[in-house]
Write a protein that holds these residues in place. Sequence first.
Motif, PDB file in Angstrom:
ATOM      1  N   THR A 405       0.858  -1.171   0.000  1.00 20.00           N
ATOM      2  CA  THR A 405       0.000   0.000   0.000  1.00 20.00           C
ATOM      3  C   THR A 405       0.893   1.218   0.000  1.00 20.00           C
ATOM      4  OG1 THR A 405      -0.058  -0.038   2.403  1.00 20.00           O
ATOM      5  CG2 THR A 405      -1.873  -1.104   1.269  1.00 20.00           C
ATOM      6  N   SER A 406       0.322   2.296  -0.507  1.00 24.61           N
ATOM      7  CA  SER A 406       1.134   3.498  -0.618  1.00 24.61           C
ATOM      8  C   SER A 406       0.839   4.465   0.513  1.00 24.61           C
ATOM      9  CB  SER A 406       0.855   4.171  -1.962  1.00 24.61           C
ATOM     10  OG  SER A 406      -0.529   4.429  -2.057  1.00 24.61           O
ATOM     11  N   VAL A 407       0.024   4.050   1.466  1.00 24.84           N
ATOM     12  CA  VAL A 407      -0.248   4.952   2.586  1.00 24.84           C
ATOM     13  C   VAL A 407       0.151   4.275   3.901  1.00 24.84           C
ATOM     14  CG1 VAL A 407      -2.122   6.089   1.383  1.00 24.84           C
ATOM     15  CG2 VAL A 407      -2.623   4.179   2.894  1.00 24.84           C
ATOM     16  N   HIS A 408       0.223   5.057   4.901  1.00 22.72           N
ATOM     17  CA  HIS A 408       0.629   4.596   6.213  1.00 22.72           C
ATOM     18  C   HIS A 408      -0.403   3.625   6.772  1.00 22.72           C
ATOM     19  CE1 HIS A 408       1.894   4.736  10.406  1.00 22.72           C
ATOM     20  NE2 HIS A 408       3.078   5.092   9.911  1.00 22.72           N
ATOM     21  N   PRO A 409       0.045   2.581   7.449  1.00 29.52           N
ATOM     22  CA  PRO A 409      -0.899   1.607   8.033  1.00 29.52           C
ATOM     23  C   PRO A 409      -1.949   2.257   8.927  1.00 29.52           C
ATOM     24  CG  PRO A 409       1.346   0.812   8.240  1.00 29.52           C
ATOM     25  CD  PRO A 409       1.435   2.195   7.651  1.00 29.52           C
ATOM     26  N   ASP A 410      -1.574   3.372   9.600  1.00 25.66           N
ATOM     27  CA  ASP A 410      -2.545   4.050  10.461  1.00 25.66           C
ATOM     28  C   ASP A 410      -3.769   4.493   9.663  1.00 25.66           C
ATOM     29  OD1 ASP A 410      -0.953   3.676  12.542  1.00 25.66           O
ATOM     30  OD2 ASP A 410      -0.245   5.765  12.707  1.00 25.66           O
ATOM     31  N   LEU A 411      -3.508   4.997   8.473  1.00 28.76           N
ATOM     32  CA  LEU A 411      -4.611   5.454   7.648  1.00 28.76           C
ATOM     33  C   LEU A 411      -5.459   4.267   7.217  1.00 28.76           C
ATOM     34  CD1 LEU A 411      -2.760   8.129   5.505  1.00 28.76           C
ATOM     35  CD2 LEU A 411      -4.577   8.553   7.180  1.00 28.76           C
ATOM     36  N   MET A 412      -4.795   3.163   6.913  1.00 29.25           N
ATOM     37  CA  MET A 412      -5.531   1.964   6.525  1.00 29.25           C
ATOM     38  C   MET A 412      -6.424   1.507   7.671  1.00 29.25           C
ATOM     39  SD  MET A 412      -4.906   1.543   3.463  1.00 29.25           S
ATOM     40  CE  MET A 412      -5.868   0.057   3.239  1.00 29.25           C
ATOM     41  N   LYS A 413      -5.902   1.658   8.884  1.00 24.34           N
ATOM     42  CA  LYS A 413      -6.685   1.263  10.064  1.00 24.34           C
ATOM     43  C   LYS A 413      -7.943   2.140  10.179  1.00 24.34           C
ATOM     44  CE  LYS A 413      -7.341  -0.215  14.466  1.00 24.34           C
ATOM     45  NZ  LYS A 413      -7.881   0.894  15.162  1.00 24.34           N
ATOM     46  N   ARG A 424     -22.497  -1.274  10.668  1.00 25.02           N
ATOM     47  CA  ARG A 424     -23.428  -1.306  11.790  1.00 25.02           C
ATOM     48  C   ARG A 424     -24.830  -0.842  11.422  1.00 25.02           C
ATOM     49  NH1 ARG A 424     -19.481   1.219  15.314  1.00 25.02           N
ATOM     50  NH2 ARG A 424     -18.127  -0.562  15.645  1.00 25.02           N
ATOM     51  N   VAL A 425     -24.910   0.125  10.512  1.00 18.12           N
ATOM     52  CA  VAL A 425     -26.240   0.628  10.137  1.00 18.12           C
ATOM     53  C   VAL A 425     -26.501   0.400   8.660  1.00 18.12           C
ATOM     54  CG1 VAL A 425     -26.926   2.329  11.831  1.00 18.12           C
ATOM     55  CG2 VAL A 425     -25.086   2.861  10.196  1.00 18.12           C
ATOM     56  N   ASP A 426     -27.772   0.425   8.358  1.00 16.85           N
ATOM     57  CA  ASP A 426     -28.174   0.146   7.001  1.00 16.85           C
ATOM     58  C   ASP A 426     -28.220   1.400   6.135  1.00 16.85           C
ATOM     59  OD1 ASP A 426     -28.476  -2.145   5.765  1.00 16.85           O
ATOM     60  OD2 ASP A 426     -30.653  -2.312   5.975  1.00 16.85           O
ATOM     61  N   GLU A 427     -28.266   2.541   6.809  1.00 18.21           N
ATOM     62  CA  GLU A 427     -28.513   3.752   6.038  1.00 18.21           C
ATOM     63  C   GLU A 427     -27.259   4.340   5.422  1.00 18.21           C
ATOM     64  OE1 GLU A 427     -30.863   6.782   7.858  1.00 18.21           O
ATOM     65  OE2 GLU A 427     -32.152   5.260   8.777  1.00 18.21           O
ATOM     66  N   ASP A 428     -27.506   5.229   4.467  1.00 17.43           N
ATOM     67  CA  ASP A 428     -26.380   5.929   3.842  1.00 17.43           C
ATOM     68  C   ASP A 428     -25.702   6.806   4.883  1.00 17.43           C
ATOM     69  OD1 ASP A 428     -27.301   4.738   1.655  1.00 17.43           O
ATOM     70  OD2 ASP A 428     -27.890   6.558   0.582  1.00 17.43           O
ATOM     71  N   GLU A 429     -24.413   6.868   4.799  1.00 12.88           N
ATOM     72  CA  GLU A 429     -23.674   7.608   5.810  1.00 12.88           C
ATOM     73  C   GLU A 429     -22.452   8.263   5.205  1.00 12.88           C
ATOM     74  OE1 GLU A 429     -22.746   6.519  10.136  1.00 12.88           O
ATOM     75  OE2 GLU A 429     -23.375   4.649   9.182  1.00 12.88           O
ATOM     76  N   GLU A 430     -21.969   9.256   5.936  1.00 14.42           N
ATOM     77  CA  GLU A 430     -20.732   9.863   5.497  1.00 14.42           C
ATOM     78  C   GLU A 430     -19.913  10.161   6.747  1.00 14.42           C
ATOM     79  OE1 GLU A 430     -21.234  12.609   2.294  1.00 14.42           O
ATOM     80  OE2 GLU A 430     -19.719  13.917   3.181  1.00 14.42           O
ATOM     81  N   ILE A 431     -18.667   9.785   6.739  1.00 14.80           N
ATOM     82  CA  ILE A 431     -17.832   9.998   7.920  1.00 14.80           C
ATOM     83  C   ILE A 431     -16.553  10.708   7.487  1.00 14.80           C
ATOM     84  CG2 ILE A 431     -16.475   8.874   9.733  1.00 14.80           C
ATOM     85  CD1 ILE A 431     -18.545   6.605   9.702  1.00 14.80           C
ATOM     86  N   ILE A 432     -16.218  11.739   8.236  1.00 18.68           N
ATOM     87  CA  ILE A 432     -14.990  12.460   7.912  1.00 18.68           C
ATOM     88  C   ILE A 432     -14.060  12.399   9.111  1.00 18.68           C
ATOM     89  CG2 ILE A 432     -14.023  14.698   7.270  1.00 18.68           C
ATOM     90  CD1 ILE A 432     -16.823  15.319   6.058  1.00 18.68           C
ATOM     91  N   VAL A 433     -12.845  12.006   8.885  1.00 19.63           N
ATOM     92  CA  VAL A 433     -11.896  11.850   9.990  1.00 19.63           C
ATOM     93  C   VAL A 433     -10.657  12.684   9.709  1.00 19.63           C
ATOM     94  CG1 VAL A 433     -10.476  10.217  11.265  1.00 19.63           C
ATOM     95  CG2 VAL A 433     -12.693   9.492  10.370  1.00 19.63           C
ATOM     96  N   LYS A 434     -10.241  13.419  10.723  1.00 19.23           N
ATOM     97  CA  LYS A 434      -8.970  14.140  10.590  1.00 19.23           C
ATOM     98  C   LYS A 434      -7.915  13.265  11.238  1.00 19.23           C
ATOM     99  CE  LYS A 434      -6.142  17.869  10.525  1.00 19.23           C
ATOM    100  NZ  LYS A 434      -4.893  17.107  10.339  1.00 19.23           N
ATOM    101  N   ALA A 435      -7.006  12.799  10.423  1.00 19.89           N
ATOM    102  CA  ALA A 435      -5.953  11.940  10.949  1.00 19.89           C
ATOM    103  C   ALA A 435      -4.732  12.797  11.248  1.00 19.89           C
ATOM    104  CB  ALA A 435      -5.611  10.866   9.928  1.00 19.89           C
TER     105      ALA A 435
END
Lengths: 491, 626
Positions: A405-413, A424-435
């Motif tokens: 992979t070309s990215v850090h394992p942390d990002l893959m995690k 966990r849920v059936d509905e459409d979702e969007e998640i934004i994470v600042k790493a």
Amino acid sequence: MISIFLCCSPRMASGMQEKQYTPSLLSFFVYNPSFGSREGEEEKKILFYHPSEVEKNEKIRNVGLCEAIVQFTRTFCPTKPAKSLHTQKNRQFFFEAEDSFWIVMVVRNPMVEKPNKDGRPPTIEYQEEEILDTVYGAVLRECYSMYKLFNGTFGRAMEAGGVELLMQKLDKFFYRYLQTLHLQSCDLLDVFGGIAFFPLDKMTYLKIQSFVNRVEESLSLIKYTAFLYNDQLIWSGLEQDDMRILYKYLTTSLFPRHSEPELAGRDSPLRPEVAGNLLHYGRFLTGPANLKDPEAKFRFPRIFVNTEDSYEELHLIVYKAMSAAVCFMISASVELTREFCEQLDGLVGPQLTLLASDICEQYNVNRRISGPDKEPQFKFIYFNHMNLAEKSTIHMRKTASVSLTSVHPDLMKILGDINCDFARVDEDEEIIVKAMTDYWVVGKKSDQRELYVILNQKNANLIEVNDGERAMDCFTTLKLSALQGVMTASV
Amino acid sequence: MSEEHYYLELCENPVQFENASSVNNVFFDEANKQVFAVRSGGATGVVVKGPEDKSSVAFRMDDKGEVKCIKFSIGNKILAVQRTPKSVDFINFIPDYPHLEFSQECKMKNASILGFCWTNWNEIVFITDQGIEFYQVLPDKRSLKLLKSQSINVNWYMYCPETAVILLSTTFQGNVLQPFAFKSGTMSKMSKFEIELPVVPKPAKLNLSERDIAVANMEGSCKKTNVLKLNTTGKFALNVVDNLVVVHHQSTQTSIIFDIKLREPDCALNVHQPVLPPRSIHPYRIPLTGPSAVPSQPPVPCELYSSSWSVFQPDIIISASEGYQWYLQVKLPPTVNLLQDKGKLIDFLLRRRDCKMVILSVCSQMLNGEDKGSLPVVATVFDKLNQVFKEYLEAEQTYTVAMESGPSRGSTARERPVRTQAVIDQSDMYTHVLSSFTEKKDVSHKFIIAVLMEYIRSLNQVQITVQHYLYELVIKTLVHHSLFYMLHQFLQYHVLSDSKPLACLLLSLEGTYPAAHQLSLDMLKRLSTANDEIVEVLLSKQQVLGALRFIRSVGGNDNISARKFLDAALQTADQMLFYTIFRFFEQRNLRLRGSPSFNPGEHCEEHVVYFKQVFGEQALMKQATV
């Protein structure tokens, strides 16, 4: 719903001589609790145990423990017993592959070894939260699928030759297969177990259809055909689930094994052979390496498909010309002869060579249209549950030994974590994470599709990335540009 | 011999006339296709029979000696009769004109008239052994006016009425042919040409006779380089039927046909082999008529290739001794089994007039039964048919464009392209071949799908838009055999092109194949004209937020019905969802009208009541105060 997380890596850079250990396989075993239910006969339950050199009583103890955990958790939820057991040093995964047949995989948690001064033994810090149940659960299920592809179900083996045969088969298969498991590089893609489709225009696709149909007509022994180009699927006559595991085998095992010698310059695929006035580059990847060899053996690997209903055993012929590879599957009850292979070679070789160069040309035209390869501002993984289509710009070329992979394992995690949330849920979702280190990770789930984007923009701030329109924008831009290839195929 | 054996036949309704005898002379005029039966030099009657009844005439004329040649001018206006080698007599057949005969001698001295041809209703050419004389007949004045003449030695002549061209055989051996063309009062000399003689006889003598030559009009340019390989010797006669050259061979009592346009692959020169094996004309029986006929009496077989037969262009065969004039016809169905090479067969059939049903039967035949063709053969046939189809569509397109742009200067008025029977479109193929083929129980579904895909490929290859019903056929077949994954892959690569009907069909499959839902929605999205449908689909699946998000993404959120969305939200029994949707519309109201409350026209009263019930009056959005 849009959720935002701030994520801090637990891995703080500190001491200089720290030693990092990646997750590794501790043990792997198959058992059936009904085989040794009487006191003192517990060993009979064990059908396979890796590492084999483990002392008998310890094997029995470990199997017994798993059995007990599964039994115990069943009391809470009879249909869904425990799937994994987390401990400080390792994690165990349970999988009931077939009725009463359990496979267990024990993975040692990644750890950091910190040297201590004054000659004291180093401190070991286990990072038990670093590995994901979803990823290794999927790896375990894939182990079984791969076994089943080449050996059929446990049940059938039992019917054919009892426990002895089953144990033989398990031993033979897993002895080699487990060596190829690279637990340190498992990630989200293992969860998906997807198939990369080759983007292609309609006309070229129809030509391939026509080719497949004609070959199947003239060589009526052929039951199923699959067509791949550049290790990406174009056509599968097999059902989706069978294709999924066959694809995995082809792209992570068979193709890399054959491409590495090619790259090294040995075993050149160039065949100065004239067949019907046409020089063709076709050759068998399974079966005979050289048709001209009088000693050549016409034996092909056997695979099992449709195990749920028709249960078919097939010869797997993989034939390749340039970047185009075709799998022909023929009922195992037929004995394949030299004549048949020569006929196939003569028929398929020239046509496939032509097709391969057609596709290559088309591919280059498309690439020219979409512009030169630019380093995109982001990397992504895309997966569609409906057709198992996946695309990743994070992963480099897979080889037999390791997936890079070309990215850090942390990002893959983080990607893996987002995926768990989506599940966990059936509905459409969007998640934004600042790493850490200026990375933003955006995950989006829409109907059956999942998209994960890693952005590296130093100046991007939460508001910018969080801006709903922008995130959507990002998604659509992706569709239009980076995903263009996939989208051509509407995958 | 079965009916399938013969590919040539004589027409069923021949023109009947009194058979030639010592008192009855029979003449045939190639220009008007009329048979003249002249009894006793005309004194006891002349019966003229033409291809249609209205061109048939019966009259009497005085017996002024043996009739050598007799012909009407075009439209039966003037009758010309040649009785002596020096002159031709004329009788007016125009009403109210004097009926008395008048006569014209040839101008050239010592010349003898070989014959004459009408080139118009009142223009006639005399062909003598010393040249040709072109006259205009003035029926009212009962005289002729010489328009033009040309001196040239003539052995024999031949007239092609369609083009009004006369071919004169000149030189000692007779193998140099000089054509003259006639058009409304003018005569023009065309360049002469020479017929190669296979053997030059010594001493030289007249070697080429009119029996060796046939002039015919054929579609396309007929190059001199076309050589027909007869592979046999003897007496031949030629007809041209449906753009085929039919060569009758008397001694073997068979005929062979040549297709000038059919290219022989391994030949630079256009040397043609017979298309089909030699066959006799279909046996013909003459029904007995007249007083001697008894109803039970079987018809008498007619002697074919009889020495009393005369063959005329293009397709006429006359038996003077029996009093019949037939048209020769080509029967296409028997050719189907005589030409093994399906590609060649289709090429052959595509150039024939009544070919559509035969071609379609060839298609059915190659897909069914023992004679089933292999996929490459099927592909070849489809490609040939679609090529013709495409050429027609292009011509039609060019015509339409030319018509729309108006008549431009200098360009000749375009003619609308004619749709011949060879144009076989998707609906023909669907109705007559594919729909019944896909219903066949004894054909493997693999073959059915392969054939359908081959047809679709062929259409795509020539850029013809595939009709929806063909896709439907593919989908029906795949669904019938539960080959959903195959269907999925076809859609994935856009082999089945997007359309609203197709999207709806997919939607209906959702019950048996859940993935069809996504495929259908994606297709609607790509169509970009189906936003309402997408909203409906999403709402019906209770994906209220998804529907709202979608309509917002395409910018239609200001026009949607609040009631529809609130109803859908209410149905989910998800109170938070209802709250969200309600709030969304309150905000919309505020933005559009400056007030969060709903308009009476929106019919959302019950929703407001429900909202108050669940979340309380105070949860309603407050009117923004200044």
